[in-house]
Design a protein around this motif. Structure first.
Motif, PDB file in Angstrom:
ATOM      1  N   PRO A 350       5.559   2.097  -5.850  1.00  0.00           N
ATOM      2  CA  PRO A 350       5.559   0.627  -5.758  1.00  0.00           C
ATOM      3  C   PRO A 350       4.355   0.047  -5.012  1.00  0.00           C
ATOM      4  O   PRO A 350       3.760  -0.917  -5.493  1.00  0.00           O
ATOM      5  CB  PRO A 350       6.882   0.325  -5.042  1.00  0.00           C
ATOM      6  CG  PRO A 350       7.764   1.490  -5.378  1.00  0.00           C
ATOM      7  CD  PRO A 350       6.835   2.663  -5.372  1.00  0.00           C
ATOM      8  N   PRO A 351       3.957   0.601  -3.844  1.00  0.00           N
ATOM      9  CA  PRO A 351       2.776   0.015  -3.194  1.00  0.00           C
ATOM     10  C   PRO A 351       1.491   0.209  -3.987  1.00  0.00           C
ATOM     11  O   PRO A 351       0.623  -0.669  -3.995  1.00  0.00           O
ATOM     12  CB  PRO A 351       2.715   0.724  -1.838  1.00  0.00           C
ATOM     13  CG  PRO A 351       3.579   1.914  -1.950  1.00  0.00           C
ATOM     14  CD  PRO A 351       4.614   1.590  -2.956  1.00  0.00           C
ATOM     15  N   VAL A 352       1.341   1.346  -4.680  1.00  0.00           N
ATOM     16  CA  VAL A 352       0.156   1.550  -5.521  1.00  0.00           C
ATOM     17  C   VAL A 352       0.126   0.513  -6.639  1.00  0.00           C
ATOM     18  O   VAL A 352      -0.918  -0.079  -6.941  1.00  0.00           O
ATOM     19  CB  VAL A 352       0.141   2.977  -6.099  1.00  0.00           C
ATOM     20  CG1 VAL A 352      -0.901   3.103  -7.205  1.00  0.00           C
ATOM     21  CG2 VAL A 352      -0.146   3.989  -5.001  1.00  0.00           C
ATOM     22  N   MET A 353       1.285   0.272  -7.252  1.00  0.00           N
ATOM     23  CA  MET A 353       1.353  -0.742  -8.287  1.00  0.00           C
ATOM     24  C   MET A 353       1.057  -2.124  -7.709  1.00  0.00           C
ATOM     25  O   MET A 353       0.420  -2.957  -8.355  1.00  0.00           O
ATOM     26  CB  MET A 353       2.725  -0.716  -8.956  1.00  0.00           C
ATOM     27  CG  MET A 353       2.970   0.524  -9.802  1.00  0.00           C
ATOM     28  SD  MET A 353       4.636   0.589 -10.519  1.00  0.00           S
ATOM     29  CE  MET A 353       4.569  -0.802 -11.670  1.00  0.00           C
ATOM     30  N   GLY A 354       1.504  -2.356  -6.480  1.00  0.00           N
ATOM     31  CA  GLY A 354       1.220  -3.633  -5.835  1.00  0.00           C
ATOM     32  C   GLY A 354      -0.272  -3.851  -5.643  1.00  0.00           C
ATOM     33  O   GLY A 354      -0.785  -4.961  -5.851  1.00  0.00           O
ATOM     34  N   VAL A 355      -0.981  -2.797  -5.260  1.00  0.00           N
ATOM     35  CA  VAL A 355      -2.432  -2.901  -5.103  1.00  0.00           C
ATOM     36  C   VAL A 355      -3.089  -3.226  -6.442  1.00  0.00           C
ATOM     37  O   VAL A 355      -3.989  -4.079  -6.533  1.00  0.00           O
ATOM     38  CB  VAL A 355      -3.001  -1.585  -4.531  1.00  0.00           C
ATOM     39  CG1 VAL A 355      -4.528  -1.591  -4.586  1.00  0.00           C
ATOM     40  CG2 VAL A 355      -2.532  -1.377  -3.100  1.00  0.00           C
ATOM     41  N   LEU A 356      -2.619  -2.571  -7.507  1.00  0.00           N
ATOM     42  CA  LEU A 356      -3.176  -2.842  -8.839  1.00  0.00           C
ATOM     43  C   LEU A 356      -2.890  -4.271  -9.277  1.00  0.00           C
ATOM     44  O   LEU A 356      -3.732  -4.914  -9.922  1.00  0.00           O
ATOM     45  CB  LEU A 356      -2.598  -1.852  -9.852  1.00  0.00           C
ATOM     46  CG  LEU A 356      -3.085  -0.407  -9.720  1.00  0.00           C
ATOM     47  CD1 LEU A 356      -2.326   0.504 -10.673  1.00  0.00           C
ATOM     48  CD2 LEU A 356      -4.583  -0.325 -10.001  1.00  0.00           C
ATOM     49  N   ILE A 357      -1.707  -4.783  -8.928  1.00  0.00           N
ATOM     50  CA  ILE A 357      -1.377  -6.172  -9.253  1.00  0.00           C
ATOM     51  C   ILE A 357      -2.350  -7.116  -8.556  1.00  0.00           C
ATOM     52  O   ILE A 357      -2.854  -8.076  -9.158  1.00  0.00           O
ATOM     53  CB  ILE A 357       0.077  -6.488  -8.859  1.00  0.00           C
ATOM     54  CG1 ILE A 357       1.038  -5.741  -9.789  1.00  0.00           C
ATOM     55  CG2 ILE A 357       0.356  -7.990  -8.928  1.00  0.00           C
ATOM     56  CD1 ILE A 357       2.474  -5.753  -9.313  1.00  0.00           C
ATOM     57  N   ASP A 358      -2.633  -6.855  -7.287  1.00  0.00           N
ATOM     58  CA  ASP A 358      -3.565  -7.695  -6.544  1.00  0.00           C
ATOM     59  C   ASP A 358      -4.974  -7.636  -7.129  1.00  0.00           C
ATOM     60  O   ASP A 358      -5.695  -8.634  -7.165  1.00  0.00           O
ATOM     61  CB  ASP A 358      -3.611  -7.272  -5.073  1.00  0.00           C
ATOM     62  CG  ASP A 358      -2.320  -7.600  -4.336  1.00  0.00           C
ATOM     63  OD1 ASP A 358      -1.593  -8.503  -4.789  1.00  0.00           O
ATOM     64  OD2 ASP A 358      -2.042  -6.941  -3.309  1.00  0.00           O
ATOM     65  N   LEU A 359      -5.368  -6.450  -7.601  1.00  0.00           N
ATOM     66  CA  LEU A 359      -6.736  -6.269  -8.077  1.00  0.00           C
ATOM     67  C   LEU A 359      -6.933  -6.715  -9.523  1.00  0.00           C
ATOM     68  O   LEU A 359      -7.974  -7.301  -9.865  1.00  0.00           O
ATOM     69  CB  LEU A 359      -7.142  -4.792  -7.947  1.00  0.00           C
ATOM     70  CG  LEU A 359      -7.264  -4.239  -6.525  1.00  0.00           C
ATOM     71  CD1 LEU A 359      -7.570  -2.748  -6.577  1.00  0.00           C
ATOM     72  CD2 LEU A 359      -8.348  -4.979  -5.750  1.00  0.00           C
ATOM     73  N   ALA A 360      -5.923  -6.415 -10.378  1.00  0.00           N
ATOM     74  CA  ALA A 360      -6.155  -6.622 -11.818  1.00  0.00           C
ATOM     75  C   ALA A 360      -4.977  -7.230 -12.557  1.00  0.00           C
ATOM     76  O   ALA A 360      -5.051  -7.391 -13.778  1.00  0.00           O
ATOM     77  CB  ALA A 360      -6.543  -5.288 -12.469  1.00  0.00           C
ATOM     78  N   GLY A 361      -3.883  -7.505 -11.886  1.00  0.00           N
ATOM     79  CA  GLY A 361      -2.753  -8.133 -12.559  1.00  0.00           C
ATOM     80  C   GLY A 361      -1.650  -7.147 -12.907  1.00  0.00           C
ATOM     81  O   GLY A 361      -1.781  -5.931 -12.750  1.00  0.00           O
TER      82      GLY A 361
END
Length: 394
Positions: A350-361
């Protein structure tokens, strides 16, 4: 089985297993609905509040790895009893409205869940070998049922009892009741003759493939659990409709967890049903990426497919360990490795996906789930057609 163990009827063992299973997600699921209230009351940051849940999952992994050592010293039945006692103690600690008891209680709950999950796998393998798929499916359904009840009752309990801490501490009671059921029902069980303790089989080929399958299933589960509702809110859904989407995803898992392992058990046809789950996962996430909401039917086909994949994936991962290991001790050790590894990776997803959301959606984050489904397919291909089983020399 020893003469002593033979006096315990399989249905009694199954009922005791289900009593424990009800507690394996309940305390975890009671926390998220109360999260904003807890943050406001204790002055916690969002990052700290999220780390509490992540730390609990990491402790589930630690408990899984520790379970074989504990079982060697006390026996699997006592290890499971100690695990559910830790869940009860952790839930009781939640009854103190402060940050430190919240963290300590959550860590104890995670540790207990990890120990119980591994111990139960060995008990099922030894004492319910002819119905391992059915027992595992029922065990998963009971676990999901406890989680559903906990999430639905968290806010009403808070209102009725006068505080979020009482709502969390309430889950001490079912854990104590499970211990009361478990101990008398299983104290006469014994390991089967010749079932010597087995160390964690890090280098075993079957164990590595089982780890890969369960890890990818867990990445999908915790990835969807965390980000499905926020994803659809970002697509323009109201908060209520996004919550409905998550509820549908949760509910569909229950029949999938029961029926698919049952179908697989009939002829031990694990590979076709595991491949079916991989196909559901792949189509579900790919459809969500391309067309989040279909004309007329909306997002529901994708949500159902994703739910079937994770709902059946967990019990299928446990079932293959029970079916393809020679005894309960080996099953428990392989299960410890698979569940421990899966929980550790799941805490990071979940936190890795959160970082990707912040960076690229959000779509970039969903690629993580798609990749997990594809890698899971590789594990199925290698486990299935050649019927790879546990070989201590492999």
């Amino acid at each position: 089985m020893t003469a002593t163990g033979a006096r315990v009827r399989p249905v009694v063992v199954l009922l005791a297993v289900l009593a424990l299973a009800l507690n394996l997600r309940a305390a975890l699921s009671a926390y998220p609905p109360l999260l904003e209230t807890i943050r406001a009351d204790l002055g916690l940051s969002a990052a700290f509040a999220g780390l509490v849940q992540a730390a609990t999952i990491l402790m589930m992994g630690a408990g899984s790895f520790a379970a074989p050592v504990l079982a060697r010293r006390t026996g699997r039945e006592r290890a499971a009893a100690l695990g559910v006692a830790a869940i009860a103690l952790g839930s009781l600690t939640h009854g103190l409205p402060a940050a430190v008891p919240l963290v300590v209680g959550s860590l104890a709950i995670g540790l207990g869940i990890g120990v119980v999950g591994v111990a139960i796998t060995g008990v099922i393998r030894d004492h319910l070998p002819d119905r391992a798929g059915t027992a595992t499916g029922l065990y998963t359904v009971a676990m999901m049922g406890g989680a559903t009840i906990a999430s639905l009752t968290a806010l009403p309990l808070q209102d009725a009892l006068g505080g979020w801490w009482w709502a969390l501490a309430t889950w001490t009671l079912p854990a104590v009741l499970a211990l009361v059921v478990w101990w008398p029902a299983t104290r006469r069980l014994h390991d089967l003759p010749g079932a010597a303790p087995v160390r964690l089989p890090w280098r075993n080929r079957f164990a590595r493939l089982a780890v890969l399958f369960q890890m990818m299933s867990s990445v999908q589960f915790y990835g969807w659990l965390t980000w499905l509702a926020p994803f659809y809110e970002a697509q323009g859904f109201s908060t209520a409709r996004a919550a409905l989407a998550l509820s549908v995803w949760n509910v569909v898992q229950i029949p999938a967890a029961l029926l698919i392992p049952l179908a697989a058990e009939r002829r031990r046809a694990w590979a076709p049903w595991a491949a079916f789950c991989v196909a559901c996962a792949t189509v579900g996430v790919a459809g969500t990426l391309v067309t989040p909401e279909l004309p007329v039917v909306g997002p529901w086909p994708w949500i159902v497919l994703a739910s079937v994949a994770v709902g059946a994936g967990f019990p299928l991962g446990l079932s293959i360990v029970a079916w393809r290991t020679p005894d309960g001790a080996t099953a428990a050790s392989v299960s410890a490795l698979t569940l421990g590894s899966a929980y550790l990776l799941a805490a990071l997803a979940p936190p890795v996906m959160g970082v990707l959301i912040d960076l690229a959606g959000f779509r970039a984050a969903l690629v993580v789930i798609l990749a997990a489904a594809l890698v899971q397919g590789i594990a199925v291909a290698r486990l299935g057609p050649r019927r790879v089983t546990y070989d201590p020399d492999a």
